[in-house]
Design an enzyme around this catalytic site. Structure first.
Site, mmCIF file in Angstrom:
data_model
loop_
_atom_site.group_PDB
_atom_site.id
_atom_site.type_symbol
_atom_site.label_atom_id
_atom_site.label_comp_id
_atom_site.label_asym_id
_atom_site.label_seq_id
_atom_site.Cartn_x
_atom_site.Cartn_y
_atom_site.Cartn_z
ATOM 1 N N THR A 18 26.813 7.223 69.302
ATOM 2 C CA THR A 18 28.236 7.012 69.564
ATOM 3 C C THR A 18 28.709 5.710 68.916
ATOM 4 O O THR A 18 29.827 5.613 68.417
ATOM 5 C CB THR A 18 28.507 6.933 71.087
ATOM 6 N N SER A 113 26.110 -3.499 72.936
ATOM 7 C CA SER A 113 27.218 -3.520 73.887
ATOM 8 C C SER A 113 26.782 -4.057 75.253
ATOM 9 O O SER A 113 26.265 -5.149 75.337
ATOM 10 C CB SER A 113 27.826 -2.119 73.982
ATOM 11 N N HIS A 114 26.953 -3.255 76.282
ATOM 12 C CA HIS A 114 26.671 -3.705 77.642
ATOM 13 C C HIS A 114 25.223 -3.470 78.049
ATOM 14 O O HIS A 114 24.845 -3.804 79.164
ATOM 15 C CB HIS A 114 27.578 -2.927 78.592
ATOM 16 N N LYS A 126 25.462 -1.705 63.903
ATOM 17 C CA LYS A 126 26.364 -0.670 63.402
ATOM 18 C C LYS A 126 27.146 -1.195 62.217
ATOM 19 O O LYS A 126 27.376 -2.410 62.083
ATOM 20 C CB LYS A 126 27.288 -0.159 64.501
ATOM 21 N N ASP A 277 32.488 -7.086 78.406
ATOM 22 C CA ASP A 277 31.084 -6.674 78.330
ATOM 23 C C ASP A 277 30.298 -7.496 77.314
ATOM 24 O O ASP A 277 30.788 -8.495 76.788
ATOM 25 C CB ASP A 277 30.997 -5.177 78.002
ATOM 26 N N ASP A 279 29.434 -7.332 74.184
ATOM 27 C CA ASP A 279 29.968 -7.634 72.852
ATOM 28 C C ASP A 279 31.486 -7.819 72.852
ATOM 29 O O ASP A 279 32.100 -7.921 71.789
ATOM 30 C CB ASP A 279 29.566 -6.556 71.848
ATOM 31 N N ASP A 281 34.090 -5.878 73.764
ATOM 32 C CA ASP A 281 35.100 -4.854 73.468
ATOM 33 C C ASP A 281 35.595 -4.121 74.709
ATOM 34 O O ASP A 281 36.625 -3.459 74.662
ATOM 35 C CB ASP A 281 34.627 -3.876 72.376
ATOM 36 N N ARG A 282 34.860 -4.233 75.825
ATOM 37 C CA ARG A 282 35.321 -3.544 77.045
ATOM 38 C C ARG A 282 36.049 -4.509 77.978
ATOM 39 O O ARG A 282 35.883 -5.728 77.874
ATOM 40 C CB ARG A 282 34.133 -2.973 77.810
ATOM 41 N N THR A 344 34.892 11.350 72.416
ATOM 42 C CA THR A 344 34.445 10.038 72.889
ATOM 43 C C THR A 344 33.972 9.175 71.719
ATOM 44 O O THR A 344 33.283 9.657 70.830
ATOM 45 C CB THR A 344 33.292 10.255 73.884
ATOM 46 N N GLU A 363 39.932 4.463 76.251
ATOM 47 C CA GLU A 363 38.886 5.340 76.770
ATOM 48 C C GLU A 363 38.668 4.996 78.233
ATOM 49 O O GLU A 363 38.824 3.841 78.640
ATOM 50 C CB GLU A 363 37.582 5.137 76.014
ATOM 51 N N GLU A 364 38.240 6.011 78.985
ATOM 52 C CA GLU A 364 37.976 5.794 80.412
ATOM 53 C C GLU A 364 36.857 4.797 80.643
ATOM 54 O O GLU A 364 36.728 4.244 81.728
ATOM 55 C CB GLU A 364 37.654 7.121 81.109
ATOM 56 N N LYS A 376 37.957 -1.378 70.134
ATOM 57 C CA LYS A 376 38.575 -1.708 71.410
ATOM 58 C C LYS A 376 38.382 -3.198 71.638
ATOM 59 O O LYS A 376 37.529 -3.822 71.014
ATOM 60 C CB LYS A 376 37.971 -0.874 72.532
ATOM 61 N N ARG A 496 27.052 12.544 81.999
ATOM 62 C CA ARG A 496 28.303 12.003 82.531
ATOM 63 C C ARG A 496 29.149 13.173 83.037
ATOM 64 O O ARG A 496 29.358 14.143 82.320
ATOM 65 C CB ARG A 496 29.071 11.250 81.453
HETATM 66 C C1 G1P Z 1 29.948 5.230 75.925
HETATM 67 C C2 G1P Z 1 31.328 5.558 76.428
HETATM 68 C C3 G1P Z 1 32.279 5.730 75.268
HETATM 69 C C4 G1P Z 1 32.255 4.469 74.402
HETATM 70 C C5 G1P Z 1 30.831 4.147 74.005
HETATM 71 C C6 G1P Z 1 30.745 2.826 73.258
HETATM 72 O O1 G1P Z 1 29.471 6.275 75.117
HETATM 73 O O2 G1P Z 1 31.313 6.715 77.234
HETATM 74 O O3 G1P Z 1 33.570 5.982 75.746
HETATM 75 O O4 G1P Z 1 33.027 4.643 73.258
HETATM 76 O O5 G1P Z 1 30.001 4.054 75.154
HETATM 77 O O6 G1P Z 1 31.191 1.750 74.023
HETATM 78 P P1 G1P Z 1 28.471 7.405 75.647
HETATM 79 O O7 G1P Z 1 27.271 6.703 76.238
HETATM 80 O O8 G1P Z 1 29.216 8.148 76.720
HETATM 81 O O9 G1P Z 1 28.158 8.256 74.448
HETATM 82 ZN ZN ZN Z 2 30.835 -3.062 74.139
#
Ligand code: G1P
Ligand code: ZN
Length: 543
Positions: A18, A113-114, A126, A277, A279, A281-282, A344, A363-364, A376, A496
């Site tokens: 993703t 990320s997180h 990435k 988070d 990095d 972005d959240r 997503t 995004e949620e 983001k 999910r």
């Molecule tokens: C998750 C989130 C998605 C977000 C991504 C990167 O991906 O659900 O919305 O863009 O992290 O931060 P997922 O683990 O669901 O593929």
């Molecule tokens: Zn992140």
């Protein structure tokens, strides 16, 4: 300049998910593993001779090592310049900002990320393209193809550079600029929001807390919120980025940002609380004893966009990922704006923003942003909320409740079943898929099933098709049950489950979301056998 050609062999599984390639640090530490992926990226992205590459990361363990490797490989492969954040730091949105501002060819962002950080935890890399956004699937698939038949990579016999000193260095024939990681980003934020109004609000009774969770946003939040906006020292909690994020899990949600949550739900809670988070972005937005769902946050920002100078000219349209609630759709409809539903992942918003079809995206999963960058942006969302609070002179809770009164409330929740058996996870989705025909037209959870499908998206700009993006049960009243497998995990599978139900009646807006969604939650398990197949009696995380 001494270029070395190093022989290597392909590694399995270097397909970006993703959001880039994420693996355990130990996997990245295998000889040639990172180099193979970097060389494959360079081989896949076209002619960058003499151009600029932006490099930076969230400061997690292995960030500095990876950056030294990338700099040498960039020089050996013919880049003209690398711009790297001091200390190897660049939040993901700041990297996007720097790529755009300096018209770089692209950038490599080092982050998972997180996901937790440290020698036994996760690392990630990435590639972002010249618009500042994540590489589209055509590029990530080309990178993956290169990883499968790579036999050598190019690097340079050179010393490491001093990442801690801002300045200019030469590595072979390439320039390396070590830049202040905050300055360009802070300048962009100042151009979008009414800093004077926010400063005035912060100088009064208004109190806020920002939790940087020992991750990358610490220096950004201190410079902007405490520095430029004058919030008292200490407003930014956990503001020192650490290589292991202080042992925490820097995901800004009600489970992991518990220190902030306790403050915001405690006695004498501040008026506003926010977290970002690993990095940057959240974001999570809280009021005094009030949680704003990310889906609602997007809708509220859209409905109040004219509070912020950067958006006063009007917004072009709104995009949300498919599992995100339809709250923003109602705002778009009321404002006469186009609204797009994408798979997503932030990468699907890039084309829409480049084509000026949308201004705001969300995004949620605690992601909100706009066309100011192509990622983001956590702090951006925080500043947008502060700007709205300063203009509206009202509380977070009142603003959201008034929004529901006007547009109705989309009750929403996501249930994550983390680290489950991959075969069991696949069977959960297959179970639902196999009932598409029999469910349609039937009654379930006191509603009628209108349609069931595997979500598929055709990009309206370039016509590319992305299939299998989530299994959906869609009800006649707009309610939805969605199952998806995570594409960002590094061990086992994560299922999910997304649940949504619309309530127009304001007298029924005060329910707890889990109560309001109880019948959908039960129906989801009934149809999928999720709990039985995964051997779990409850989700790992509920947001
Ligand atoms: C998750 C989130 C998605 C977000 C991504 C990167 O991906 O659900 O919305 O863009 O992290 O931060 P997922 O683990 O669901 O593929
Ligand atoms: Zn992140």
């Amino acid at each position: 300049m001494q270029i070395k050609q190093v022989k290597t062999r392909p590694f399995e599984g270097q397909r970006p998910g993703t959001s880039g390639l994420r693996k355990k640090v130990k996997v990245f530490q295998q000889p040639h593993y990172l180099e193979n992926f970097v060389q494959s990226t360079f081989d896949a992205i076209g002619d960058f001779a003499g151009k600029t590459l932006v490099v930076g990361g969230d400061g997690r363990f292995y960030n500095r090592t990876a950056i030294q490797t990338i700099i040498k490989m960039a020089a050996a492969n013919g880049f003209g310049r690398v711009r790297v954040g001091q200390g190897g730091i660049l939040s993901t949105p700041a990297a996007s900002c720097v790529i755009r501002k300096y018209k770089a060819f692209g950038g490599l962002i080092l982050s998972a990320s997180h996901n937790p950080a440290g020698p036994d935890e996760d690392f990630g890399i990435k590639y972002n393209i010249g618009n500042g956004g994540p590489a589209p699937e055509s590029v990530t698939e080309a990178i993956y193809a290169c990883t499968q038949d790579i036999n050598a990579y190019r690097t340079l016999a050179a010393d490491d550079i001093d990442l801690d000193a801002v300045g200019s260095f030469e590595v072979g024939d390439m320039q390396v600029e070590v830049i202040d990681p905050v300055a360009d980003y802070a300048e962009l934020m100042q151009s979008l929001f009414d800093f004077d109004a926010i400063r005035t609000m912060l100088a009064g009774d208004f109190r806020m807390a920002f939790d940087a969770m020992h991750a990358v946003t610490g220096p950004y939040a201190k410079a902007i919120i405490e520095g430029m906006l004058g919030a008292p020292a200490g407003t930014v909690m956990n503001g020192e980025p650490k290589e292991d994020f202080g042992g925490g899990h820097p995901d800004p949600n009600l489970t992991y940002a518990h220190e902030l949550v306790e403050k915001m739900y405690g006695d004498a809670a501040p008026d506003f609380g926010a977290a970002s988070d690993g990095d940057g972005d959240r974001n999570m937005i809280l009021g005094n004893h009030f949680f704003v769902t990310p889906s609602d946050s997007l809708a509220v920002l859209a409905a109040n966009a004219d509070a912020a100078p950067g958006y006063q000219g009007g917004i072009a349209g709104i995009a949300r990922s498919m599992p995100t609630s339809a709250a923003a759709d109602r705002v778009a409809e009321a404002m006469g704006l186009d609204c797009y539903e994408t798979p997503t992942g932030w990468k699907f918003f890039g084309n829409l923003m480049d084509a000026d079809r949308v201004t705001l995206c969300g995004e949620e999963s605690f992601g909100t942003g706009s066309n100011h960058v192509r990622e983001k942006d956590g702090l951006w969302a925080v500043l947008f909320w502060l700007n709205i609070l300063a203009v509206r002179q009202d509380t977070v809770g009142h603003i959201v409740q008034a929004h529901w009164q006007k547009f109705g409330r989309n009750y929403y929740s996501r249930h994550d079943y983390e680290g489950v058996d991959a075969d069991a996870a696949a069977r959960v989705l297959q179970n639902v898929r196999s009932q598409f025909d029999s469910l349609t037209g039937q009654s379930l959870a006191h509603r009628v099933v209108q349609a069931c499908d595997d979500f598929s998206y055709t990009d309206p700009v370039d016509g590319s098709v992305s299939s299998n993006q989530g299994v959906r049960i869609l009800f006649e009243d707009g309610s939805r049950i969605i199952f998806r497998l995570s594409g960002t995990g590094t061990s086992g599978a994560t299922v999910r489950l997304y649940l949504e139900s619309y309530e127009a009646d304001a007298s029924r807006h005060g329910l707890d979301a889990q109560d309001a969604l109880a019948d959908l939650i039960a129906a989801a398990d009934y149809v999928s056998h999720l709990k039985q197949l995964t051997g779990r009696d409850k989700p790992t995380v509920i947001t």
